[in-house]
Design a protein around this motif. Structure first.
Motif, PDB file in Angstrom:
ATOM      1  N   PHE A 130       0.833  -1.209   0.000  1.00 53.44           N
ATOM      2  CA  PHE A 130       0.000   0.000   0.000  1.00 53.44           C
ATOM      3  C   PHE A 130       0.866   1.257   0.000  1.00 53.44           C
ATOM      4  CE2 PHE A 130      -1.350   3.260   3.092  1.00 53.44           C
ATOM      5  CZ  PHE A 130      -2.331   3.899   2.331  1.00 53.44           C
ATOM      6  N   ALA A 370      -6.408   1.399   5.652  1.00 50.30           N
ATOM      7  CA  ALA A 370      -5.888   0.829   4.399  1.00 50.30           C
ATOM      8  C   ALA A 370      -6.340  -0.611   4.200  1.00 50.30           C
ATOM      9  CB  ALA A 370      -4.367   0.908   4.381  1.00 50.30           C
ATOM     10  N   GLU A 374      -8.193   1.586   0.678  1.00 49.17           N
ATOM     11  CA  GLU A 374      -6.877   2.149   0.378  1.00 49.17           C
ATOM     12  C   GLU A 374      -6.948   3.587  -0.134  1.00 49.17           C
ATOM     13  OE1 GLU A 374      -4.324  -0.233  -1.968  1.00 49.17           O
ATOM     14  OE2 GLU A 374      -4.282  -1.911  -0.547  1.00 49.17           O
TER      15      GLU A 374
END
Length: 666
Positions: A130, A370, A374
């Motif tokens: 991420f 997240a 996200e």
């Protein structure tokens, strides 16, 4: 306390008994990937072989690996060099609990099959992926404050935090754990007050502490079970057990109990600097709190009901704790960087709220988000990065201090100072008079060591993977010849070494560029930022004036061409050759040869020859009244007397290679 001391003794014995050796050749491994983390421009991988032994390797292509995979790959040993005040290979491996450090040979075939990763590393890998989609600043903040990887923050921000003494805010520690646990504790206490849970006969504070415990475990999980968070988590567990058993156990006793338990469980923690800093910082906080509450003056001041006085007392309390933590951890910080950020207590007071209530909790919150959304987490982190870019411009203090004597002598001074204060405490009761007398004696000892060190003359040739350096000490002056490799700044490896040797000012520097791509301007800027610099010469200056004397008589660099030069030190001549050294290239009267590769035809008789490909330790040439002595870092570490008193008493431990020589102009 006795249990803690016993555990330290056990840990030290275990730490010192183990030895490691690595074969310096290419090897094929079949390993299971346990952990993958960014490491500057590459990735660092922790893997496990078929014997369940752990090893570590780095490479750029390793970033494509993922936890759980089983891979067949080729590795070679990562060279580690023995320089002053740096841990040996065995110490490094023991602290990391691995059997070796390697470099991945990316040009050879790597074959991997998918497998199941642990929940912890699978979660961390997902968060690392991420963070790759964030801007450099947002990525650096996220990886530092959530995942414990602080080397990804842009260089200019790292340097600013180091200069302000706030670099520790980036490292995941008990501080991060305490922030999340404290916030959850407050929320749980408010929420549970509206429920009927108190009917079970257990105080509301205990219930709130138990329900907030998963928040502390989350930090432990995200950090990859780093030693500071492990220490903080077990301290918290023992503290809660004390409350559940309705025992008013002192926090200091719990700290020692938690430390003893962890050292007995994993003796390698004795040598882990993160664990040491975390333990000492917590000890300082507890002692500082006890001293503050024990003061009769503070007790009288706290009785005041005025809002202004309470705010002032709280600020002084925070400053006092920060000052004590900085004081007790300063020897460890000095051992890492060679300098102490003096302004840390004040900067902590100013910047602490930003980290405690904004950067750390919001980064952790974005990590949790997240896992669900996200895009929302990315928006939060980018916004936080913009705030951080404004915060970093705050005019905080950047004052630093480093001793004018080598690190080993400074540590010796600390032990002597502690002995003086203990002796004065035995002579009479503790008072301001005895404290002043002790401080005066310590300052006099420091001045004496500084004066003695000023009379020493030496040449040190450290060993680095890329850059080459020759440090001359001419009594009160230092001269440096620095051979800069392509794209490599010496700030990470050379500068801390110089500071630990007591170098604060370098009178003259010769910068030699290995290739046209080497960024000499950046190196010069780094040098001026870290040291007081007199004159800096470049190789172009010598081309314009071949008769230029760089340093002083008896301590000189003589260039023979693009690939060779002579180093003169008190009548001793060293020839340094870049590349392959043939017999016909050896100059007359040379007594020491250093070259990348050496022809077998080069005679060894009467000449000390070192191949740079094989040398893995620093070289010393120390001039005394009895003559010139030569030894290596490897030899120095085998003699406890030299490790403690370097550069004094050299004649007691090493062989003289030259009688005293008095040169004209010395």
């Amino acid at each position: 306390m006795l249990t803690f001391l016993f555990s330290l003794l056990y840990g030290n014995l275990t730490f010192s008994e183990k030895e490691f050796s690595q074969e310096e050749k290419r090897q094929k491994f079949v390993v299971k990937i346990l952990k993958v983390e960014p490491f500057y421009e590459a990735c660092k991988v922790l893997a496990q072989n078929k014997n369940f032994e752990k090893l570590e390797f780095t490479s750029k292509s390793a970033c494509s690996l993922r936890p759980g995979q089983t891979c067949e790959l080729f590795l070679k040993v990562k060279k580690r060099f023995l320089n002053p005040y740096m841990p040996s290979l065995g110490e490094r491996l023991l602290v990391k609990e691995i059997i070796g450090e390697y470099v991945h040979l990316e040009n050879l075939t790597t074959f991997c099959v998918e497998g199941e990763a642990s929940f912890q590393e699978g979660l961390r890998w997902r968060l690392f992926n991420f963070s790759q989609g964030l801007s450099p600043l947002a990525k650096g903040l996220f990886q530092a404050l959530v995942l414990g990887v602080e080397n990804q923050l842009p260089f200019e921000y790292l340097e600013t935090l180091k200069s302000q003494g706030l670099y520790h805010q980036l490292a995941i520690s008990g501080f991060n754990l305490a922030i999340l646990y404290g916030l959850l504790y407050k929320l749980m206490r408010i929420f549970l007050s509206y429920t009927g849970i108190v009917r079970f006969g257990v105080p509301l504070q205990i219930w709130a502490s138990l329900f907030a415990l998963p928040g502390a475990f989350l930090i432990l999980l995200l950090s990859g079970f780093q030693p500071p968070t492990i220490r903080a988590f077990f301290f918290l567990i023992f503290l809660l057990l004390g409350k559940l058993l309705f025992r008013n156990t002192q926090a200091l006793l719990i700290l020692f109990l938690a430390g003893a338990f962890l050292v007995l469980l994993s003796p390698e923690l004795v040598g882990n600097i993160s664990f040491q800093l975390s333990f000492v910082a917590t000890f300082a906080l507890l002692i500082g709190d006890w001293l503050w509450r024990s003061s009769s003056f503070i007790s009288e001041a706290q009785a005041s009901q005025g809002l202004g006085k309470r705010c002032l007392l709280n600020s002084l309390y925070a400053l006092w704790l920060s000052l004590l933590v900085s004081l007790l951890t300063s020897p460890f910080i000095l051992g890492l960087s060679g300098e102490i950020p003096v302004a840390t207590p004040i900067n902590n007071l100013i910047a602490g709220p930003f980290w405690s209530f904004l950067f750390i909790p919001v980064s952790i919150l974005s990590a949790l988000i997240a896992l669900i959304s996200e895009p929302l987490a990315k928006f939060i982190m980018e916004l936080l990065a913009q705030i951080f870019s404004f915060y970093i411009e705050l005019p905080l203090f950047t004052l630093k201090w480093s001793p004018s004597i080598p690190l080993n002598l400074f540590y010796l001074l600390l032990f002597m100072g502690l002995f003086i204060f203990l002796l004065l405490g035995k002579i009479g009761p503790s008072s301001r008079r005895y404290i002043c007398v002790g401080l005066i004696l310590v300052l006099l000892l420091y001045s004496l060591l500084v004066d003695m060190y000023k009379q020493v003359e030496y040449l040190i040739v450290p060993k680095f993977s890329q850059n080459k350096a020759f440090l001359f000490k001419d009594k009160e002056s230092f001269y440096l010849f620095l051979w800069v490799k392509e794209g490599r700044s010496p700030s990470r490896e050379l500068f801390p070494l110089l500071k630990k040797l007591g170098v604060r000012r370098i009178d003259k520097i010769l910068l030699w560029r290995d290739t046209s791509e080497a960024n000499i301007g950046l190196v010069e800027e780094d040098l001026r930022r870290h040291f007081d610099i007199g004159v800096i010469y470049h190789q172009e200056d010598l081309a314009l004036d071949p008769t230029l004397r760089l340093f002083v008589p008896g301590k000189e660099i003589i260039l023979l061409g693009d690939n060779s030069f002579l180093v003169e030190f008190k009548g001793l001549t060293l020839q340094v050759v870049r590349g392959f050294l043939k017999k016909e290239m050896v100059m007359p009267y040379v007594e020491v040869l250093l070259a990348e590769r050496i022809s077998p035809s080069v005679s060894h008789e009467g000449v000390r020859i070192f191949s740079e490909r094989e040398r893995n330790f620093a070289l010393y040439f120390v001039n005394t009244e009895k003559g010139l002595y030569f030894f290596s870092e490897e030899g120095k570490r085998q003699d406890p007397l030299q490790r403690l008193f370097f550069p004094f008493f050299i004649d007691l431990g090493f062989v003289k290679i030259k009688s005293p020589i008095v040169l004209k102009g010395d």
